[in-house]
Design a protein around this motif. Structure first.
Motif, mmCIF file in Angstrom:
data_model
loop_
_atom_site.group_PDB
_atom_site.id
_atom_site.type_symbol
_atom_site.label_atom_id
_atom_site.label_comp_id
_atom_site.label_asym_id
_atom_site.label_seq_id
_atom_site.Cartn_x
_atom_site.Cartn_y
_atom_site.Cartn_z
ATOM 1 N N VAL A 1 0.804 -12.829 9.431
ATOM 2 C CA VAL A 1 -0.516 -13.277 9.862
ATOM 3 C C VAL A 1 -0.945 -12.371 11.013
ATOM 4 N N THR A 2 -2.103 -11.756 10.879
ATOM 5 C CA THR A 2 -2.595 -10.858 11.918
ATOM 6 C C THR A 2 -3.282 -11.657 13.015
ATOM 7 N N LEU A 3 -2.766 -11.551 14.235
ATOM 8 C CA LEU A 3 -3.317 -12.280 15.368
ATOM 9 C C LEU A 3 -4.434 -11.482 16.035
ATOM 10 N N SER A 4 -5.295 -12.194 16.743
ATOM 11 C CA SER A 4 -6.370 -11.539 17.489
ATOM 12 C C SER A 4 -5.816 -10.951 18.780
ATOM 13 N N ALA A 5 -6.318 -9.770 19.134
ATOM 14 C CA ALA A 5 -5.861 -9.084 20.347
ATOM 15 C C ALA A 5 -6.454 -9.736 21.585
ATOM 16 N N SER A 6 -5.684 -9.674 22.671
ATOM 17 C CA SER A 6 -6.130 -10.129 23.996
ATOM 18 C C SER A 6 -6.704 -11.540 23.951
ATOM 19 N N ALA B 1 0.283 -18.287 20.525
ATOM 20 C CA ALA B 1 0.794 -16.950 20.828
ATOM 21 C C ALA B 1 -0.241 -16.207 21.655
ATOM 22 N N VAL B 2 0.189 -15.710 22.800
ATOM 23 C CA VAL B 2 -0.685 -14.955 23.699
ATOM 24 C C VAL B 2 -0.473 -13.470 23.421
ATOM 25 N N THR B 3 -1.585 -12.732 23.311
ATOM 26 C CA THR B 3 -1.507 -11.314 22.979
ATOM 27 C C THR B 3 -2.221 -10.465 24.026
ATOM 28 N N ASN B 4 -1.813 -9.203 24.092
ATOM 29 C CA ASN B 4 -2.616 -8.205 24.793
ATOM 30 C C ASN B 4 -3.292 -7.337 23.733
ATOM 31 N N ALA B 5 -3.661 -6.146 24.053
ATOM 32 C CA ALA B 5 -4.409 -5.323 23.101
ATOM 33 C C ALA B 5 -3.576 -4.906 21.889
ATOM 34 N N THR B 6 -2.256 -4.857 22.040
ATOM 35 C CA THR B 6 -1.435 -4.298 20.967
ATOM 36 C C THR B 6 -0.254 -5.145 20.520
#
Length: 221
Positions: free
Chosen positions: A69-74, A104-109
């Protein structure tokens, strides 16, 4: 959780073949891994499958260890499953009626942190719903898989000409039912024996089987 005296086969320091014991033990617990995190790569989230009840049917959910599953960045991503077992994400919040899995917390990458929000595998608030179309002007008998659902919704592709029976199992169970059939006729919910409950056309009711008869809990006025 095991007690201080465990019923599980545990590893012993002096034993040989520890890997076989460990693998067998982990495999016996595999149901608890349903929808658990397998790994991640960049912004892609992978998860384990397992077995769950999908609208009354025992269904195998496959491991998702390739597409993910592709998560959204930042963003904070809310990862959830619907009652069919499909896993998705959004950045707003857990959707009512779906199964919370992780945030899930993301940054840009990449994923910087995640929190396990899974609770149990007969999730509260995710009721099975049967949408049954009556194909003929006749009584019907529900299968066990159909009757396993909490919500029973009936429509018809033909116009009913008289009250028709919907025969349900007499094992103790409660249902919310809706008669949306055409023809302005009632449906009687009844077991193979005993007495039943009649629900008028366009009406809803909460009914249950007490093991002998089908009785009413409440209904539309």
């Amino acid at each position: 959780m095991a007690s201080s005296s465990s019923n599980l086969v545990l590893l012993v320091q002096s034993q040989s073949g520890k890997e076989a014991t460990a693998n067998a033990l982990w495999n016996s617990m595999s149901q608890a891994a349903l929808f658990s995190r397998y790994s991640s790569s960049g912004l892609i989230w992978y998860y384990y499958g397992g077995t769950m009840i999908v609208d009354g049917v025992v269904t195998q959910i496959a491991n998702n260890t390739s597409t993910g599953v592709t998560l959204s960045a930042s963003a904070t991503n809310y990862i959830e499953a619907d009652r069919s077992g499909a896993v998705t994400k959004n950045t707003t919040g857990f959707t009512p009626g779906r199964i919370p899995l992780y945030t899930a917390v993301t940054n840009a990458t990449s994923i910087t942190s995640y929190t396990d929000c899974r609770a149990q595998w007969n999730p509260s608030g995710v009721a099975g719903k049967l949408a049954r179309v009556m194909a003929s002007d006749a009584n019907i008998t529900l299968t066990q898989d159909e009757a396993n659902n909490d919500i029973l919704q009936f429509t018809s592709s033909v116009s009913l000409t008289t009250t028709r029976n919907v025969v349900v199992p007499l094992a103790a169970q409660q249902w919310t039912v809706y008669n949306g059939t055409t023809g302005a006729q009632s449906l009687q919910f009844i077991g193979a024996t005993g007495t039943g409950i009649t629900v008028a056309n366009g009406k809803r009711a909460i009914i249950y089987s007490d093991g002998t008869n089908v009785v009413r809990v409440t209904a539309d006025a």
